[in-house]
Design an enzyme around this catalytic site. Structure first.
Site, PDB file in Angstrom:
ATOM      1  N   ARG A   1       4.330 -23.543  -0.242  1.00  0.00           N
ATOM      2  CA  ARG A   1       4.867 -22.400  -0.986  1.00  0.00           C
ATOM      3  C   ARG A   1       3.829 -21.283  -0.917  1.00  0.00           C
ATOM      4  NH1 ARG A   1       9.202 -23.378  -4.133  1.00  0.00           N
ATOM      5  NH2 ARG A   1       8.895 -21.470  -5.329  1.00  0.00           N
TER       6      ARG A   1
ATOM      7  N   CYS B   1      11.939 -11.577  -6.529  1.00  0.00           N
ATOM      8  CA  CYS B   1      11.828 -12.918  -5.947  1.00  0.00           C
ATOM      9  C   CYS B   1      13.194 -13.527  -5.636  1.00  0.00           C
ATOM     10  CB  CYS B   1      10.955 -13.802  -6.829  1.00  0.00           C
ATOM     11  SG  CYS B   1      10.250 -15.176  -5.902  1.00  0.00           S
TER      12      CYS B   1
ATOM     13  N   HIS C   1       5.996 -11.154  -9.300  1.00  0.00           N
ATOM     14  CA  HIS C   1       6.283 -11.547 -10.686  1.00  0.00           C
ATOM     15  C   HIS C   1       5.091 -11.146 -11.536  1.00  0.00           C
ATOM     16  CE1 HIS C   1       9.637 -14.332 -10.049  1.00  0.00           C
ATOM     17  NE2 HIS C   1       8.998 -14.884  -9.046  1.00  0.00           N
TER      18      HIS C   1
HETATM   19  N1  GLN Z   1      13.580 -20.146  -5.164  1.00  0.00           N
HETATM   20  C1  GLN Z   1      13.025 -19.074  -4.393  1.00  0.00           C
HETATM   21  C2  GLN Z   1      11.899 -19.532  -3.487  1.00  0.00           C
HETATM   22  O1  GLN Z   1      11.256 -20.504  -3.779  1.00  0.00           O
HETATM   23  C3  GLN Z   1      12.577 -17.964  -5.309  1.00  0.00           C
HETATM   24  C4  GLN Z   1      11.474 -18.369  -6.229  1.00  0.00           C
HETATM   25  C5  GLN Z   1      11.178 -17.401  -7.330  1.00  0.00           C
HETATM   26  O2  GLN Z   1      12.027 -16.631  -7.778  1.00  0.00           O
HETATM   27  N2  GLN Z   1       9.970 -17.497  -7.837  1.00  0.00           N
HETATM   28  O3  GLN Z   1      11.641 -18.933  -2.471  1.00  0.00           O
END
Ligand code: GLN
Length: 244
Positions: A132, A98, A199
């Site tokens: 998101r 990520c 994840h």
């Molecule tokens: N901050 C990054 C995003 O939002 C990665 C997020 C994460 O590692 N879960 O895209």
């Protein structure tokens, strides 16, 4: 008798880049090595620390919030880019999850600000104002010796990642959003450098991939089978959640 073997892992920014229990990935590698009598050495490299390009078989960087990535990106670029490139060049594995995946690319663009990446993967990420990309995800991977295997996990990212010409996707999205919710690709790979949005944490839900990393780190050695009943249940559960 065979030489005792040891897997050496270096965690990059273990205090900052570890959202979603990504530490579980390191523990998974440790246990699966130790259960087989394979040595396991874990080192860490945080902000300001030097990085030895010969010091590990796998360099690992987990996920992080944008502000954690902002804290690390400059140090990664200034102080660790050359060592990581040299490590990748000599065949060490580099795995980014990520936020760590995004920083392995050319850049992560956050509005007006652009965080530099280290360009080990030909990818570019832009934070979107849209929703998101969150949820369970399943992908079919394209990896040497593991083509067609499934990784299942969870994704939560604002960044949308596009692959350039020299990065191949880690896999094809079976369910979930993947790199950008548009092109059906998830993660990226260039030789031994691998990035993914999964994840969960990734490895406890996908024991086969933990073993792929261990075996590849040890030069492709065959690994002794171990009792994987719980790991198989975790994998099945993650697949069920993703509907794959
Ligand atoms: N901050 C990054 C995003 O939002 C990665 C997020 C994460 O590692 N879960 O895209």
């Amino acid at each position: 008798m065979a030489e005792p073997r040891t897997m050496r892992v270096c965690a990059l920014y273990p205090d900052l880049m570890n959202i979603y229990a990504d530490r579980g990935n390191l523990l998974m590698l440790r246990r699966r090595c130790e259960w087989r009598g394979i040595g396991f050495e874990l080192t860490g490299a945080g902000i300001g620390d030097p990085l030895d390009p010969h010091g590990a078989d796998l360099y690992y960087m987990g996920g992080g919030q944008d502000r954690d990535q902002e804290l690390c990106a400059g140090d990664l670029f200034e102080h660790k880019r050359a060592a990581l490139s040299a490590a990748a060049e000599r065949g060490a594995l580099v795995l980014g999850v990520c936020g760590g995946y995004q920083l392995l690319g050319h850049a992560y663009q956050l509005g007006e600000e652009e965080l530099p990446g280290i360009g080990l993967l030909d990818i570019r990420t832009v934070r979107s104002d849209g929703p998101r990309l969150i949820g369970n995800v399943g992908i079919e991977v394209d990896l040497p010796g593991a083509t067609g295997r499934v990784l299942a996990g969870f994704e939560n990212h604002a960044g949308r990642t596009q692959l350039g010409e020299t990065a191949q996707p880690l896999g094809r999205v079976l369910s979930g959003h993947g790199n950008n919710d548009l092109d059906g690709r998830e993660g990226a790979r260039h030789g031994n450098v691998i990035g993914t949005y999964l994840h969960g944490p990734l490895l406890p839900k996908n024991a086969w991939f933990a073993d792929w990393l261990i075996s590849t780190s040890l030069g492709g050695s065959e690994l002794e089978p171990i009792d994987d009943e719980l790991e198989q249940l975790a994998h099945a559960d993650a697949r069920r959640a993703a509907g794959v």
